[in-house]
Scaffold this active site. Structure first.
Site, PDB file in Angstrom:
ATOM      1  N   SER A   5       0.847  -1.193   0.000  1.00 15.03           N
ATOM      2  CA  SER A   5       0.000   0.000   0.000  1.00 15.03           C
ATOM      3  C   SER A   5       0.882   1.242   0.000  1.00 15.03           C
ATOM      4  O   SER A   5       1.718   1.409   0.899  1.00 15.03           O
ATOM      5  CB  SER A   5      -0.879   0.007   1.252  1.00 15.03           C
ATOM      6  OG  SER A   5      -1.373   1.303   1.473  1.00 15.03           O
TER       7      SER A   5
ATOM      8  N   MET B 127     -11.462  -5.079   5.887  1.00 13.98           N
ATOM      9  CA  MET B 127     -10.622  -4.185   6.692  1.00 13.98           C
ATOM     10  C   MET B 127     -10.388  -4.844   8.045  1.00 13.98           C
ATOM     11  O   MET B 127     -11.350  -5.191   8.740  1.00 13.98           O
ATOM     12  CB  MET B 127     -11.305  -2.828   6.920  1.00 13.98           C
ATOM     13  CG  MET B 127     -11.349  -1.885   5.737  1.00 13.98           C
ATOM     14  SD  MET B 127      -9.766  -1.332   5.055  1.00 13.98           S
ATOM     15  CE  MET B 127      -8.775  -0.955   6.494  1.00 13.98           C
TER      16      MET B 127
ATOM     17  N   GLY C  51      -8.240   4.515   7.871  1.00 11.98           N
ATOM     18  CA  GLY C  51      -7.865   5.915   8.067  1.00 11.98           C
ATOM     19  C   GLY C  51      -6.372   6.119   8.250  1.00 11.98           C
ATOM     20  O   GLY C  51      -5.853   7.167   7.875  1.00 11.98           O
TER      21      GLY C  51
ATOM     22  N   GLY D  50       1.227  -1.963   4.231  1.00 13.85           N
ATOM     23  CA  GLY D  50       1.819  -0.646   3.994  1.00 13.85           C
ATOM     24  C   GLY D  50       3.042  -0.450   4.844  1.00 13.85           C
ATOM     25  O   GLY D  50       4.187  -0.465   4.358  1.00 13.85           O
TER      26      GLY D  50
HETATM   27  C1  DX5 Z   1      -5.855   1.889   6.050  1.00 16.13           C
HETATM   28  C2  DX5 Z   1      -5.579   1.548   4.611  1.00 16.13           C
HETATM   29  C3  DX5 Z   1      -4.536   0.517   4.433  1.00 16.13           C
HETATM   30  C4  DX5 Z   1      -3.203   0.880   5.017  1.00 16.13           C
HETATM   31  C5  DX5 Z   1      -2.676  -0.341   5.687  1.00 16.13           C
HETATM   32  O1  DX5 Z   1      -7.013   2.612   6.177  1.00 16.13           O
HETATM   33  O2  DX5 Z   1      -6.738   1.104   3.927  1.00 16.13           O
HETATM   34  O3  DX5 Z   1      -4.392   0.114   3.087  1.00 16.13           O
HETATM   35  O4  DX5 Z   1      -2.241   1.308   4.083  1.00 16.13           O
HETATM   36  O5  DX5 Z   1      -1.558   0.003   6.396  1.00 16.13           O
HETATM   37  P1  DX5 Z   1      -0.795  -1.026   7.309  1.00 16.13           P
HETATM   38  O6  DX5 Z   1      -0.378  -2.174   6.460  1.00 16.13           O
HETATM   39  O7  DX5 Z   1       0.324  -0.219   7.849  1.00 16.13           O
HETATM   40  O8  DX5 Z   1      -1.775  -1.463   8.390  1.00 16.13           O
HETATM   41 ZN    ZN Z   2      -6.420   0.140   1.880  1.00 19.70          ZN
END
Ligand code: DX5
Ligand code: ZN
Length: 224
Positions: A11, A140, A145, A200
């Site tokens: 991400s 999710m 966020g 991410g």
């Molecule tokens: C959060 C996003 C994710 C985010 C995940 O709201 O939708 O895609 O980038 O980040 P990590 O992998 O750091 O939890």
């Molecule tokens: Zn995402």
């Protein structure tokens, strides 16, 4: 897992936006399958990230599959611009769309794959009527966020329910998990029945993101 291939999707939320070319190159070298693009509107979620122009500009730097995750209210008003910007798949939230089935049709009308997502507090059964129409379901596993949050374990039960429902009805959508995927959670996420892992901070926060992607992949596959 029914023999479904594991795919990984870094991400860019946690990327260095001042060097997107370099960051996409990193994703490429990591042999990632998809690029995950988090669009936030400051209303559905507190933060604001980027819009369609950003995606159009970086489209020239990568030939990977662009998975656009819309964390926005009124997603129906944004589908056209994100489709034309070069998204390969557009995922929106069931909580943000009254006429979710219509939004799916709208996305498909642009020849794009359609994904539906849900936040931790939404019961997975809310998506069941749409499962025959979508290409992917993005579960999710944190409250959307922000990057870098901890995975909420009960969300993985939704993955197992989706995998069971898919099998029962002979459907073919992919299951994506987004939020808190890292070395400690990747195995459980995959074991629950996830096809595509989004990460991410675990990727961009690593000293060597290319190596980290391989490590996360092998942990998910139970190889280490
Ligand atoms: C959060 C996003 C994710 C985010 C995940 O709201 O939708 O895609 O980038 O980040 P990590 O992998 O750091 O939890
Ligand atoms: Zn995402």
């Amino acid at each position: 897992m029914e023999g479904r291939k594991l795919r990984i999707a870094p991400s860019v939320l946690s990327a260095d936006f001042s060097d997107m070319k370099g960051q996409l190159e990193l994703i490429n070298r990591a042999k990632a399958d998809w690029v995950h693009l988090d669009v936030m509107d400051g209303s559905f979620v507190p933060e604001i990230t980027f819009g369609a122009k950003f995606i159009r500009d970086i489209r020239e730097c990568s030939s990977l599959f662009f998975d656009t995750h819309l964390m926005v209210n009124h997603p129906e008003t944004f589908i056209e611009q994100f489709a034309l910007a070069g998204s390969d798949c557009i995922t929106f939230h069931i909580e943000a769309a009254v006429h979710a089935h219509r939004v799916v049709q709208q996305i498909k009308g642009f020849g794009k794959q359609a994904g539906i997502s849900l936040v931790p507090s939404t019961p997975v059964e809310a998506l069941f009527p749409l499962l025959g129409s979508v290409d992917l379901v993005l579960v999710m596993t944190v409250n959307p966020g922000y990057g870098g949050q901890e995975l909420i374990p009960f969300c993985l039960e939704k993955v197992a329910s989706l995998a069971a429902e898919r099998k029962r009805r002979g459907l073919n959508f992919s299951i994506v998990v987004d939020g808190g995927v890292n070395r400690s959670t990747a195995r459980a996420v995959r074991e629950a029945g996830t096809d595509i892992l989004v990460f991410g901070s675990a990727f961009f926060g690593a000293e060597d993101p290319v190596a980290e992607a391989g490590i996360l992949r092998s942990i998910a596959e139970g190889m280490r």
